[in-house]
Design a protein around this motif. Sequence first.
Motif, mmCIF file in Angstrom:
data_model
loop_
_atom_site.group_PDB
_atom_site.id
_atom_site.type_symbol
_atom_site.label_atom_id
_atom_site.label_comp_id
_atom_site.label_asym_id
_atom_site.label_seq_id
_atom_site.Cartn_x
_atom_site.Cartn_y
_atom_site.Cartn_z
ATOM 1 N N PHE A 69 -5.087 0.453 0.999
ATOM 2 C CA PHE A 69 -4.484 -1.073 0.850
ATOM 3 C C PHE A 69 -2.979 -0.821 0.850
ATOM 4 O O PHE A 69 -2.496 -0.109 -0.046
ATOM 5 C CB PHE A 69 -5.018 -1.675 -0.374
ATOM 6 C CG PHE A 69 -6.303 -2.145 -0.032
ATOM 7 C CD1 PHE A 69 -6.801 -3.116 0.283
ATOM 8 C CD2 PHE A 69 -7.436 -1.176 -0.490
ATOM 9 C CE1 PHE A 69 -8.157 -3.584 0.549
ATOM 10 C CE2 PHE A 69 -8.812 -1.586 -0.469
ATOM 11 C CZ PHE A 69 -9.081 -2.891 0.247
ATOM 12 N N ARG A 70 -2.228 -1.463 1.698
ATOM 13 C CA ARG A 70 -0.772 -1.236 2.005
ATOM 14 C C ARG A 70 -0.227 -2.598 1.954
ATOM 15 O O ARG A 70 -0.675 -3.596 2.066
ATOM 16 C CB ARG A 70 -0.455 -0.513 3.026
ATOM 17 C CG ARG A 70 -1.114 0.816 3.149
ATOM 18 C CD ARG A 70 -0.163 1.822 2.117
ATOM 19 N NE ARG A 70 -0.533 3.055 2.439
ATOM 20 C CZ ARG A 70 -1.258 3.780 1.503
ATOM 21 N NH1 ARG A 70 -1.880 3.308 0.574
ATOM 22 N NH2 ARG A 70 -1.364 5.102 1.888
ATOM 23 N N GLY A 71 1.070 -2.549 1.375
ATOM 24 C CA GLY A 71 1.991 -3.621 1.383
ATOM 25 C C GLY A 71 2.427 -4.069 0.184
ATOM 26 O O GLY A 71 1.527 -3.681 -0.951
ATOM 27 N N LEU A 76 -2.629 -5.395 3.504
ATOM 28 C CA LEU A 76 -3.225 -4.936 4.592
ATOM 29 C C LEU A 76 -4.235 -3.792 4.321
ATOM 30 O O LEU A 76 -3.651 -2.824 3.362
ATOM 31 C CB LEU A 76 -1.923 -4.081 5.151
ATOM 32 C CG LEU A 76 -2.275 -3.310 6.683
ATOM 33 C CD1 LEU A 76 -2.571 -4.382 7.709
ATOM 34 C CD2 LEU A 76 -1.013 -2.499 6.776
ATOM 35 N N PHE A 77 -5.321 -3.923 5.078
ATOM 36 C CA PHE A 77 -6.277 -2.849 4.652
ATOM 37 C C PHE A 77 -6.369 -2.065 6.177
ATOM 38 O O PHE A 77 -6.574 -2.489 7.046
ATOM 39 C CB PHE A 77 -7.770 -3.747 4.385
ATOM 40 C CG PHE A 77 -8.868 -2.551 4.346
ATOM 41 C CD1 PHE A 77 -8.975 -1.728 3.400
ATOM 42 C CD2 PHE A 77 -9.829 -2.556 5.350
ATOM 43 C CE1 PHE A 77 -10.167 -0.925 3.433
ATOM 44 C CE2 PHE A 77 -11.038 -1.748 5.300
ATOM 45 C CZ PHE A 77 -11.109 -0.870 4.312
ATOM 46 N N ALA A 78 -6.366 -0.528 5.554
ATOM 47 C CA ALA A 78 -6.391 0.425 6.781
ATOM 48 C C ALA A 78 -7.580 1.207 6.715
ATOM 49 O O ALA A 78 -7.720 1.811 5.486
ATOM 50 C CB ALA A 78 -5.027 1.121 7.099
ATOM 51 N N VAL A 79 -8.129 1.625 7.713
ATOM 52 C CA VAL A 79 -9.102 2.872 7.538
ATOM 53 C C VAL A 79 -8.378 3.813 8.473
ATOM 54 O O VAL A 79 -8.198 3.371 9.818
ATOM 55 C CB VAL A 79 -10.552 2.381 8.313
ATOM 56 C CG1 VAL A 79 -11.421 3.696 8.329
ATOM 57 C CG2 VAL A 79 -11.267 1.172 7.257
ATOM 58 N N ARG A 80 -8.209 4.888 8.210
ATOM 59 C CA ARG A 80 -7.372 6.045 8.746
ATOM 60 C C ARG A 80 -8.068 7.196 8.810
ATOM 61 O O ARG A 80 -8.495 7.857 7.581
ATOM 62 C CB ARG A 80 -5.896 6.023 7.961
ATOM 63 C CG ARG A 80 -5.037 6.828 9.147
ATOM 64 C CD ARG A 80 -3.811 6.738 8.759
ATOM 65 N NE ARG A 80 -3.065 5.489 8.885
ATOM 66 C CZ ARG A 80 -2.134 5.029 8.342
ATOM 67 N NH1 ARG A 80 -1.381 5.713 7.372
ATOM 68 N NH2 ARG A 80 -1.459 3.807 8.723
ATOM 69 N N ALA A 81 -8.223 7.844 10.057
ATOM 70 C CA ALA A 81 -8.844 9.309 10.124
ATOM 71 C C ALA A 81 -7.808 10.328 10.238
ATOM 72 O O ALA A 81 -7.140 10.137 11.390
ATOM 73 C CB ALA A 81 -10.033 9.070 10.908
ATOM 74 N N PHE A 82 -8.087 11.233 9.444
ATOM 75 C CA PHE A 82 -7.000 12.506 9.784
ATOM 76 C C PHE A 82 -8.073 13.541 10.309
ATOM 77 O O PHE A 82 -8.833 14.138 9.321
ATOM 78 C CB PHE A 82 -6.366 12.798 8.603
ATOM 79 C CG PHE A 82 -5.332 11.759 8.462
ATOM 80 C CD1 PHE A 82 -3.961 12.207 8.838
ATOM 81 C CD2 PHE A 82 -5.621 10.805 7.466
ATOM 82 C CE1 PHE A 82 -2.741 10.943 8.453
ATOM 83 C CE2 PHE A 82 -4.762 9.932 7.199
ATOM 84 C CZ PHE A 82 -3.375 10.043 7.591
ATOM 85 N N TYR A 83 -7.851 13.890 11.667
ATOM 86 C CA TYR A 83 -8.729 15.088 12.086
ATOM 87 C C TYR A 83 -7.846 16.490 11.931
ATOM 88 O O TYR A 83 -6.815 16.444 12.391
ATOM 89 C CB TYR A 83 -8.753 14.697 13.735
ATOM 90 C CG TYR A 83 -9.681 13.274 13.678
ATOM 91 C CD1 TYR A 83 -11.249 13.293 13.608
ATOM 92 C CD2 TYR A 83 -8.993 12.104 14.044
ATOM 93 C CE1 TYR A 83 -11.630 12.135 13.658
ATOM 94 C CE2 TYR A 83 -9.792 11.175 14.091
ATOM 95 C CZ TYR A 83 -11.272 11.108 14.022
ATOM 96 O OH TYR A 83 -11.892 9.695 14.017
ATOM 97 N N GLY A 132 -4.864 -10.268 2.789
ATOM 98 C CA GLY A 132 -4.163 -10.912 1.761
ATOM 99 C C GLY A 132 -4.641 -12.255 1.513
ATOM 100 O O GLY A 132 -4.293 -12.700 0.163
ATOM 101 N N MET A 133 -4.934 -12.959 2.194
ATOM 102 C CA MET A 133 -5.178 -14.361 2.166
ATOM 103 C C MET A 133 -6.943 -14.702 1.984
ATOM 104 O O MET A 133 -7.004 -15.768 1.784
ATOM 105 C CB MET A 133 -5.102 -15.354 3.322
ATOM 106 C CG MET A 133 -3.378 -15.522 3.675
ATOM 107 S SD MET A 133 -2.310 -16.007 2.309
ATOM 108 C CE MET A 133 -2.890 -17.610 2.525
ATOM 109 N N GLY A 134 -7.482 -13.554 2.088
ATOM 110 C CA GLY A 134 -8.979 -13.685 1.991
ATOM 111 C C GLY A 134 -9.783 -13.255 3.287
ATOM 112 O O GLY A 134 -9.079 -13.484 4.390
ATOM 113 N N VAL A 135 -10.790 -12.990 2.989
ATOM 114 C CA VAL A 135 -11.665 -12.430 4.258
ATOM 115 C C VAL A 135 -13.227 -12.874 4.006
ATOM 116 O O VAL A 135 -13.635 -12.450 2.912
ATOM 117 C CB VAL A 135 -11.484 -11.140 4.914
ATOM 118 C CG1 VAL A 135 -11.670 -10.143 4.146
ATOM 119 C CG2 VAL A 135 -11.900 -10.772 6.193
#
Length: 188
Positions: A69-71, A76-83, A132-135
């Motif tokens: 979670f950023r910001g 901002l929700f991010a799913v990030r893969a590091f190979y 941030g506003m809900g989902v």
Amino acid sequence: MSIDPSSIPSFGAPQQPPQSTGDEGPPPVVIPDQDLVIQLLGQMELKHAVDEEGDLLAPWDGFRVYYMFRGEQKELFAVRAFYDRAHPIESKQELLEALDEWNRETLWPKVYTHTHDDGVVRVIGEAQMIVGMGVNINYFVAMTANWTQAAVSFDAWLADRLGLAKDVDTEDGDTEDGDAPEGDSSED
């Protein structure tokens, strides 16, 4: 907020949809946080940990998937893969062509390269959504599960696309058909 296990996408056999009574109304809107993602990963039976920077990650052999979670408001929700696979700078053009193909033909993760100072090229994949506003909880669960599955699928796709799976099989000195390489006879 509890996650309904039936809302977690199955990557195996198709499941029967839950029967609706017609009284439920729309699924709840939530502002996701790390605790919700931890609960989701637990229900998906994925090993996970929190790193020294406080980011949630799920490790696989050869890569890690981070749930961040950023910001200022964690909007901002991010799913990030590091190979982990290192690619030499000399093969970057071929790698970029493969990544362009993936990015054209799939929705996520979007993949790109990072070249380190020592000339080693690594691949990163990511997908993001503003929360941030809900989902809708069902949307969040489905997207997180799908993004995770896509990160896993990408690793296998890239290995196949670049012929890297064969490299692993032949590193022990055997050729693809299982015979010892020419010139390596121990029967002298």
